[in-house]
Design a protein around this motif. Structure first.
Motif, mmCIF file in Angstrom:
data_model
loop_
_atom_site.group_PDB
_atom_site.id
_atom_site.type_symbol
_atom_site.label_atom_id
_atom_site.label_comp_id
_atom_site.label_asym_id
_atom_site.label_seq_id
_atom_site.Cartn_x
_atom_site.Cartn_y
_atom_site.Cartn_z
ATOM 1 N N TYR A 254 0.893 2.736 -52.320
ATOM 2 C CA TYR A 254 0.914 2.361 -53.735
ATOM 3 C C TYR A 254 2.287 1.846 -54.147
ATOM 4 O O TYR A 254 2.404 1.105 -55.132
ATOM 5 C CB TYR A 254 0.512 3.560 -54.611
ATOM 6 N N GLN A 255 3.327 2.200 -53.398
ATOM 7 C CA GLN A 255 4.662 1.704 -53.718
ATOM 8 C C GLN A 255 4.774 0.201 -53.458
ATOM 9 O O GLN A 255 5.597 -0.477 -54.064
ATOM 10 C CB GLN A 255 5.702 2.486 -52.927
ATOM 11 N N GLU A 256 3.940 -0.317 -52.545
ATOM 12 C CA GLU A 256 3.895 -1.761 -52.284
ATOM 13 C C GLU A 256 2.865 -2.459 -53.170
ATOM 14 O O GLU A 256 3.134 -3.521 -53.735
ATOM 15 C CB GLU A 256 3.509 -2.032 -50.830
ATOM 16 N N GLY B 107 0.772 -0.929 -55.681
ATOM 17 C CA GLY B 107 0.490 -0.395 -57.007
ATOM 18 C C GLY B 107 -0.951 0.028 -57.174
ATOM 19 O O GLY B 107 -1.545 0.652 -56.285
ATOM 20 N N ASN B 108 -1.554 -0.343 -58.307
ATOM 21 C CA ASN B 108 -2.936 0.038 -58.607
ATOM 22 C C ASN B 108 -3.966 -0.873 -57.944
ATOM 23 O O ASN B 108 -5.170 -0.676 -58.125
ATOM 24 C CB ASN B 108 -3.149 0.036 -60.118
ATOM 25 N N THR B 109 -3.503 -1.860 -57.171
ATOM 26 C CA THR B 109 -4.429 -2.782 -56.499
ATOM 27 C C THR B 109 -5.423 -2.044 -55.625
ATOM 28 O O THR B 109 -6.580 -2.461 -55.489
ATOM 29 C CB THR B 109 -3.647 -3.799 -55.635
ATOM 30 N N SER C 203 -6.216 1.328 -56.003
ATOM 31 C CA SER C 203 -6.668 2.556 -56.670
ATOM 32 C C SER C 203 -8.170 2.779 -56.460
ATOM 33 O O SER C 203 -8.948 1.826 -56.572
ATOM 34 C CB SER C 203 -6.381 2.472 -58.164
ATOM 35 N N PRO D 56 -2.073 5.272 -65.046
ATOM 36 C CA PRO D 56 -0.733 5.014 -64.506
ATOM 37 C C PRO D 56 -0.443 5.884 -63.289
ATOM 38 O O PRO D 56 -0.950 7.007 -63.168
ATOM 39 C CB PRO D 56 0.201 5.363 -65.671
ATOM 40 N N ILE D 57 0.362 5.345 -62.369
ATOM 41 C CA ILE D 57 0.794 6.069 -61.180
ATOM 42 C C ILE D 57 2.304 6.241 -61.247
ATOM 43 O O ILE D 57 3.042 5.276 -61.435
ATOM 44 C CB ILE D 57 0.436 5.301 -59.891
ATOM 45 N N ASN D 58 2.754 7.477 -61.095
ATOM 46 C CA ASN D 58 4.182 7.746 -60.963
ATOM 47 C C ASN D 58 4.351 8.708 -59.795
ATOM 48 O O ASN D 58 3.905 9.853 -59.859
ATOM 49 C CB ASN D 58 4.759 8.348 -62.248
#
Length: 289
Positions: A28-30, A32-34, A36, A257-259
């Motif tokens: 997900y750091q590369e 993101g939500n793509t 999810s 959101p992702i954190n």
């Protein structure tokens, strides 16, 4: 049928504890939500452990906010966690661990495997939890090979192992917090297969071995690369250009959101800070009311 959106590939190998080589397929750091609700996928091996090895694996570490799913294709892994759950998983077994409010665990080669040595290969998938479930109680599911539904394909084309979700009206055995398909698939050369995915779903194929073509669109997928399919339309049609082993993932995105930081994946930075505070004060792993 869904079309190919893009192919994602990493070729750098590294070590995760004593597991080497390891490949970060995606995170997900590369992306993101793509991807999810799928957060991360690591491919451990193929590698070889020497007999009487002193290498263990990964020592105790914490997780919060998501689930880890570990597939063993060769070798033997011993799990032990802070809830008292544990066990040994071998070839064909899957371990589904829900960290949720917090868990600390070790992931080691089993003592017997370290003694005899041999080849190992594993995949570890991280799956995000919906915000409402991130602070629920931890859970452990040991999904043994002989309990995972395995559907043989017609004309000796291969098989689909249904870890979670549904294929040809057969239900997988994993309990999940949100709907998803998680399949381990083998497709023999020159055979075709249609895999189920809904309009709007995140749909991913990781090709562990072999070579595939997306039947209607003529795009090809090479070994150890990830295909990200379009969210539009339904289902995925593939043809094996070589004998192929793949992980198929499909699920509605969480749209939250992702954190994340290290071993924790939450929805906000404040929740990440709270995870570290709970780890220090002994409140880690206690479900919220």
């Amino acid at each position: 049928m869904k079309s190919l959106a893009f192919i994602h590939r990493n070729d750098t190998r590294f070590a995760i504890g004593d597991f080497y080589p390891a490949l970060s397929v995606f995170s997900y750091q590369e992306l993101g939500n793509t991807t999810s609700p799928f957060l991360l996928l690591d491919h451990l091996g193929p590698g070889r452990l020497a007999p009487k090895s002193t290498k263990k694996g990964v020592n105790e570490h914490p997780h919060r906010g998501f689930e880890t799913v570990t597939f063993v294709f060769a070798g033997e892994l011993q799990h032990q966690d802070s809830t008292g759950q544990g066990g040994i998983i071998g070839q064909g077994d899957v371990q589904w661990m829900t960290a949720a409010s917090g868990i600390q665990h070790t992931e080691h080669f089993s003592p017997a495997f370290r003694e005899r040595g041999g080849y190992f290969e594993m995949l570890q998938l991280w799956i995000n939890l919906p915000a409402k479930d991130k602070m629920s109680a931890p859970r452990y599911q040991s999904l043994l090979n002989n309990t995972i539904p395995k559907v043989p394909l017609e004309q000796n084309a291969g098989y689909v192992r249904i870890v979670a979700g549904q294929f040809q009206n057969i239900q997988g055995i994993a309990q999940t917090f949100s709907p998803m398909n998680v399949f381990d698939v083998h497709l023999n050369k020159a055979h075709q297969l249609t895999l189920p995915a809904q309009h709007g779903d995140t749909t991913l194929i990781y090709l562990r071995k072999g070579k595939l073509r997306f039947t209607e669109h003529e795009d090809t997928l090479e070994e150890q690369a990830l295909a990200v399919l379009s969210s539009f339309d339904t289902d995925v049609a593939i043809t094996a250009l070589e004998d192929s082993d793949l992980l198929f993932l499909s699920a509605p995105p969480l749209q939250e959101p992702i954190n994340g930081h290290g071993f924790f994946v939450m929805n906000s930075y404040e929740q990440i800070l709270q995870a570290y505070e709970d780890l220090k004060t002994g409140n880690f792993g206690k479900p919220s009311d």
